[in-house]
Design a protein around this motif. Structure first.
Motif, PDB file in Angstrom:
ATOM      1  N   GLN A  84       0.482  -1.098  -0.030  1.00 48.68           N
ATOM      2  CA  GLN A  84      -0.219  -0.204  -0.066  1.00 48.68           C
ATOM      3  C   GLN A  84       0.815   1.229   0.138  1.00 48.68           C
ATOM      4  OE1 GLN A  84      -3.868   0.296   2.052  1.00 48.68           O
ATOM      5  NE2 GLN A  84      -3.068  -2.012   2.995  1.00 48.68           N
ATOM      6  N   GLY A  96      -4.240  -8.866   6.573  1.00 46.37           N
ATOM      7  CA  GLY A  96      -5.048  -6.835   6.721  1.00 46.37           C
ATOM      8  C   GLY A  96      -4.254  -6.144   7.398  1.00 46.37           C
ATOM      9  N   ASP A 120      -3.421  -2.611  12.221  1.00 47.38           N
ATOM     10  CA  ASP A 120      -4.526  -3.086  11.104  1.00 47.38           C
ATOM     11  C   ASP A 120      -4.840  -2.278  10.077  1.00 47.38           C
ATOM     12  OD1 ASP A 120      -4.313  -5.519  12.771  1.00 47.38           O
ATOM     13  OD2 ASP A 120      -6.536  -4.986  14.217  1.00 47.38           O
ATOM     14  N   LYS A 130      -7.216  -0.745   6.780  1.00 50.64           N
ATOM     15  CA  LYS A 130      -7.643  -1.186   5.808  1.00 50.64           C
ATOM     16  C   LYS A 130      -7.690  -1.076   4.596  1.00 50.64           C
ATOM     17  CE  LYS A 130     -12.319   0.567   3.392  1.00 50.64           C
ATOM     18  NZ  LYS A 130     -12.670  -0.740   3.261  1.00 50.64           N
ATOM     19  N   ASP A 136      -9.869  -3.706  -2.050  1.00 53.67           N
ATOM     20  CA  ASP A 136      -9.653  -5.090  -2.676  1.00 53.67           C
ATOM     21  C   ASP A 136      -9.058  -5.093  -3.690  1.00 53.67           C
ATOM     22  OD1 ASP A 136     -10.949  -6.956  -4.015  1.00 53.67           O
ATOM     23  OD2 ASP A 136     -12.984  -7.498  -3.113  1.00 53.67           O
TER      24      ASP A 136
END
Ligand SMILES: Cc1ncc(C[n+]2csc(CCOP(=O)(O)OP(=O)(O)O)c2C)c(N)n1
Length: 554
Positions: free
Chosen positions: A440, A464, A485, A487, A490
């Motif tokens: 990410q 995750g 954690d 987010k 998808d």
């Protein structure tokens, strides 16, 4: 012979890159580098890959250089653009990648005036000096070539590293003739001292169970290492040294240097020769790893003589030259313990069994990679549990350029490194392993993947969040979980939106067919592993022990 076209310093940069064997460059186009990129485009010899950010571009260039063994270039804009490259330059410094970072500066009449000129960054050169092996500013068109040549010479001189060059935008536009001779400057060989080699050879000859510890600095010394192994000397490598001797050579302990069975073997090793290695903290359990007490060291940087683990014999010089010099001095004089080879093989087998245990639910994945990954594949990893637990040691690598990862431990560089390796590595398949957290950080580069279509399989280990951090929180912070954690998107939908083939698996039995499907595609493929569904590792890695009393400044 003179080129009669009206050429600029931008053209000179393009011609210079060609003459220095640069076939691929990465960057982000900007008002401040357009004379160079326009020239690269017009000349058509160097492939320029437009990345989505300068951090990714610089990681890509770094990996292209590591995979190919040739200079690669990152081309950025001034100010924020150059700053965006800084983290990746730190990594290139850590890894010692010969890399050119060509960036810009504001128009020379406005330098250092503090007008607030577009892209102005008053201390940019200081910043670049701090994150590169060296950094230069081109101060006039007439000195551009000499500066670039010197930058390339420094980048390629061991210990190699990234070198940044600022070329102010007005200088890039200045007309200049391109000289016929743009050839690289010669590199001075770091000749080892003969007397030091004699002392080292005497120490080796006295040993019955000698072992080499090879780091990335010994990458060019593969032939000499193979001959030393042929004499019965054992070999263990750092993560960066993997493949200098093929990992599956009978006298190789692979990169299992800190595995308990290998540490046990060290007790019987009567001389360890460390070649071109930092003996990094993360590979020696913060220097708690008990290396053999008798040690020698070869390093091109004389300042490393007593750094970290001290040694009794030190040879300053090029690893290849030093090992060649050692070889003929050892000729016929070694008396290796006949049991040594079997002991090495046993320690290696035990270490491999230990790796399978800590891989837990992922042990079958190791078998599939070992079997199915093309033998010449480039193995790129981000800083993720799957790498620290097993990817730094398996699968078997047989080429010192195949192991590409962030030596400095910075997450989020794996995707871009995979792109650079795949595009700059001579057409070899790239298999990369990344975590969802690291991915990410540079997600924008997935668009670069979609556009430039590198031949790579991205193994996305999705737990995750930041698994490494969760483990540290459990180990060292009373299980208080925070900020780890994540987010995420998808990834299947994201891949679909970009036209990148994607498959998600939830069962380890599905890995072999899915990996075969991914390998069969020429181009990018994202194979996502749902780690919550697949299961845990066999060990909770994360965190580092405190250093022993003897290490560091005291
Ligand atoms: C640039 C940078 N920022 C932060 C860290 C701290 N850090 C180390 S591992 C890690 C988590 C990586 O998460 P992921 O890629 O999902 O892999 P996982 O730990 O889940 O296996 C973080 C944040 C780092 N090493 N580098």
């Amino acid at each position: 012979m003179r080129n009669t076209l009206p050429t600029t310093v931008g053209d000179l940069v393009a011609a210079f890159l060609e003459s220095h064997g640069v076939t691929i460059a990465f960057g982000v186009i900007s008002v401040h580098n357009m004379p160079m990129l326009d020239a690269i485009h017009r000349r058509g010899s160097v492939r320029f890959v437009p990345a989505r950010g300068e951090a990714g571009a610089t990681n890509m260039a770094d990996a292209a250089a590591r995979a190919s063994g040739r200079l690669a270039a990152a081309i950025t804009s001034t100010g924020t653009g150059a700053g965006n490259a800084a983290g990746a330059l730190v990594e290139a410094c850590t890894a010692g990648t010969p890399l050119l970072h060509i960036t810009s500066q504001i128009d020379t009449p406005f330098l250092d005036l503090g007008y607030g000129y577009l892209h102005e960054a008053p201390a940019q050169l200081d910043m670049l000096k701090a994150v590169s092996k060296a950094a230069f500013r081109v101060r006039s068109a007439s000195e551009a070539l000499a500066t670039l040549r010197e930058a390339a010479r420094i980048a390629r001189t061991p210990p190699t590293g990234p070198v940044s060059v600022e070329i102010p935008i007005d200088i890039q536009r200045e007309p200049i003739d391109i000289p016929a001779d743009l050839s690289p400057l010669p590199l001075a060989a770091a000749e080892p001292d003969a007397a030091a080699l004699d002392r080292l050879a005497a120490r080796m000859v006295a040993a019955r169970r000698p072992l080499l510890w090879l780091g990335g600095g010994a990458r060019e010394a593969g032939a000499a290492v193979a001959r030393l192994a042929g004499l019965g000397i054992g070999v263990v490598t750092s993560s960066a040294g993997r493949g200098i001797l093929p990992d599956d050579h009978p006298l190789s302990l692979g990169a299992y240097g800190n595995a308990p069975p290998v540490e046990k073997l060290y007790e019987s090793v009567d001389f360890m020769l460390v070649v071109g290695s930092h003996l990094r903290s993360n590979e020696t359990r913060t220097y708690n790893l008990k290396l053999p007490a008798a040690r020698g060291r070869i390093d091109v940087d004389p300042a490393t003589e007593q750094r970290s683990y001290p040694s009794e014999v030190f040879v300053a010089g090029d690893a290849k030259l030093a090992l060649e010099g050692l070889l003929w001095r050892l000729d016929g004089r070694l008396r290796i313990d006949p049991a040594f080879a079997a002991d090495i093989a046993a320690a290696r087998r035990e270490a491999e069994a230990g790796l399978r245990r800590v891989a837990g639910a992922y042990a079958p994945m190791l078998d599939v990679l070992e079997r199915a990954m093309p033998k010449d594949a480039l193995w790129v990893r981000d800083i993720t549990l799957s790498n620290s637990i097993w990817g730094n040691r398996a699968p078997t690598l047989r080429d010192p350029r195949a192991s590409i990862f962030a030596l400095g431990g910075g997450i989020g560089q794996g995707l871009a490194m995979a792109v650079g390796a795949a595009l700059g590595g001579g057409g070899r398949k790239t298999v990369a392993i990344v975590g969802d957290g690291g991915l990410q950080l540079g997600l924008g580069e997935l668009a670069t993947v979609a556009e430039s279509r590198p031949d790579m399989v991205l193994l996305l280990m999705n737990d995750g969040g930041y698994g490494v951090i969760r483990n540290m929180q459990d180990n060292d912070y009373g299980g208080r979980r925070c900020y780890a954690d994540l987010k995420g998107p998808d990834f299947g939908l994201l891949a679909e939106g970009l036209g990148i083939p994607h498959r998600r698996i939830r069962d380890m039995n599905a890995f072999a067919p899915a990996f075969a499907e991914a390998l069969a595609v020429t181009g990018p493929f994202i194979l996502e592993l749902d780690m919550a569904a697949i299961g845990p590792f066999g060990a909770r890695a994360g965190g580092f022990p405190p250093p022993p009393a003897w290490a560091g400044r005291r």
